[in-house]
Design an enzyme around this catalytic site. Structure first.
Site, PDB file in Angstrom:
ATOM      1  N   THR A  96      64.982  -1.151  36.992  1.00  0.00           N
ATOM      2  CA  THR A  96      64.797  -1.748  35.665  1.00  0.00           C
ATOM      3  C   THR A  96      64.841  -3.274  35.725  1.00  0.00           C
ATOM      4  OG1 THR A  96      65.743   0.191  34.592  1.00  0.00           O
ATOM      5  CG2 THR A  96      65.750  -1.826  33.331  1.00  0.00           C
ATOM      6  N   THR A 111      69.148   2.119  38.372  1.00  0.00           N
ATOM      7  CA  THR A 111      70.505   2.646  38.167  1.00  0.00           C
ATOM      8  C   THR A 111      70.600   4.162  38.341  1.00  0.00           C
ATOM      9  OG1 THR A 111      70.117   2.840  35.783  1.00  0.00           O
ATOM     10  CG2 THR A 111      71.112   0.788  36.574  1.00  0.00           C
ATOM     11  N   ASP A 112      69.469   4.855  38.160  1.00  0.00           N
ATOM     12  CA  ASP A 112      69.552   6.321  38.121  1.00  0.00           C
ATOM     13  C   ASP A 112      70.007   6.957  39.434  1.00  0.00           C
ATOM     14  OD1 ASP A 112      68.959   7.093  35.434  1.00  0.00           O
ATOM     15  OD2 ASP A 112      66.938   6.344  35.744  1.00  0.00           O
ATOM     16  N   SER A 140      63.962   4.102  40.616  1.00  0.00           N
ATOM     17  CA  SER A 140      64.826   4.819  41.556  1.00  0.00           C
ATOM     18  C   SER A 140      64.748   6.337  41.381  1.00  0.00           C
ATOM     19  CB  SER A 140      66.269   4.318  41.466  1.00  0.00           C
ATOM     20  OG  SER A 140      66.932   4.850  40.350  1.00  0.00           O
TER      21      SER A 140
END
Lengths: 172, 172, 172, 172
Positions: free
Chosen positions: D10, D81-82, D52
């Site tokens: 992101t 972040t995932d 990700s």
């Protein structure tokens, strides 16, 4: 008094940090007018919040009716850019004498207002000025210019609005 | 073609991180027009870069001459808000027939463009639209509205521009 | 729990659109932590709101006392950059054993947070991390680095913080 | 010297105004470090630019190898972040002694840097500080905090990172 009819479009898209997707929540129009220190008297009505690619004929009909029923003679519509010209045509060709007396300006944005580097503030200032200055008619205000409804196309490759003559010359 | 004459004002103030003071460097007009995706044909001329409180009669005379000598019939002037009305008057009352044929719009900002939450983009979109739509005359475009040069005052306490009638009613 | 002591500085300066001057209102720290999605447990105390060039010995003494009296072992101080090093020295050389057990980090900004393109968010993230990671001592966190209080100077010409060794090599 | 390995996420997403979709172009890391007035010595290497959620085991293996082969003892990885926690685990559990000597910090953002109100600047300042201050190990720096790789989970509903203990208490 000017009536602002909100229909959604890129203008009002936001980033959903949970899903990573763009979505609509509430319109940013009041915040944008405050930021612009606008002192124009307006009423804001959110008619729908949608991507203009998803608009049906019924949606467009609701916009036509909202314009017709508004008691104000000057109307600004925020709208997705992809079918802005279609909606302008729907309003301009609707068979209702009350619409013929009004100044109706459609505008939108290429970049969401919430994304910082937006053209939204510029377009809002522009559209709000054209709607005050012009006589009756249906117009599209984008890129700092104002086009008659029947003399404008969106050049999707360039992401800008041009007159029919300009379109022919570049694509010809 | 529209001529943009830059004279400075809050529009173009920046923050000097070494001294902690506000100062002028280059005009942000080209960047602002790019950000607004403007497709209006303009030429930009930086005539001066100053706080309008520091403007002398000689400075104002230079602005009048720049308007007079411009070959363009439509002129937008960016200007500090504090003496914008005085400059509008200087242009409108100059004894030169060539000025009478032109549409001249002055605009400015309450917050520097470089400070993020500026009214500059909104005012630029507004002024650029009024200068296209209005007939010959000298105007002040601020707060989304457009005033005749002889019917506008800056309400310094509120930080906004109002017509003479509005001024009287609020201060009376 | 980390205590944040706000003393003002460029961090918190705002633009007054009526006077055209920079001024202090309320601290932006809570908004900045929210924007940074911070989940660090903090308490924020505004001790003063001033330009660090205006700080007197008495002001600095109040900061020393606030550090001493805080029940938290980790303290972050937001401070103007011009005399940040002097305040760090005042804290580090105060004769009080309670101060020796604490991790105290001073930080600030070169550009006001409110002006969009600020280094404030970066510095806040940095200082908040150093104050969690480092052992007892008094530090200055600027430019992504962390300096011991007795090994840092502000290079006013460049607008950045350097170690004493770096200062000698560049100015020698 | 600190090595920054860019993998996308992101952090680096942008808005494509032609298609209305989010996409990757170039990393914003150099611009972000400049904006933060960072004076930390870094080298930036863009290894990949991806969401990700789309990362395969082979992609993760490339990140492990880039960490292993880097001559720098301190490494910061920008990452979606995932699956940030999965990549941290892959690095921490890779059977290579050279990795054991390094301080490796992963960070990311919930909101794209290009969208103005981002947590990116805050997280970058935070991660860059933790990577300087901490000893060898693999860490996730998010929300102003730093977690050991084996004691962190992303709470997808809340959009934040928590320790395993916190997760149990909230979901239990």
């Amino acid at each position: 008094m000017i009536r602002i009819i909100v229909t959604g479009g890129t203008f009002d898209k936001e980033y959903d940090e949970i899903t990573g997707r763009l979505f609509f929540r509430e319109t940013h129009l009041p915040e944008m007018l405050r930021l612009g220190r606008s002192r124009v008297e307006v009423t804001i009505a959110t008619l729908m919040m949608m991507d203009s690619l998803d608009m049906t004929d019924a949606d467009r009909q609701r916009i036509v009716e909202a314009c017709r029923d508004a008691t104000d003679a000057r109307i600004l519509i925020t709208h997705g850019t992809d079918t802005m010209v279609e909606t302008a045509r729907a309003i301009a060709t609707a068979a209702d004498a009350r619409l013929r007396e009004k100044t109706i300006v459609l505008t939108g944005a290429m970049v969401p207002y919430a994304f910082g580097s937006s053209d939204g503030m510029f377009n809002l200032g522009s559209a709000l000025s054209f709607v005050q200055a012009l006589g009756p008619g249906v117009y599209v205000a984008m890129n700092g210019r104002c086009f008659d409804w029947d003399n404008v196309v969106k050049d999707r490759a360039l992401g800008m609005f041009v007159s029919r003559a300009e379109r022919t010359s570049t694509s010809g």
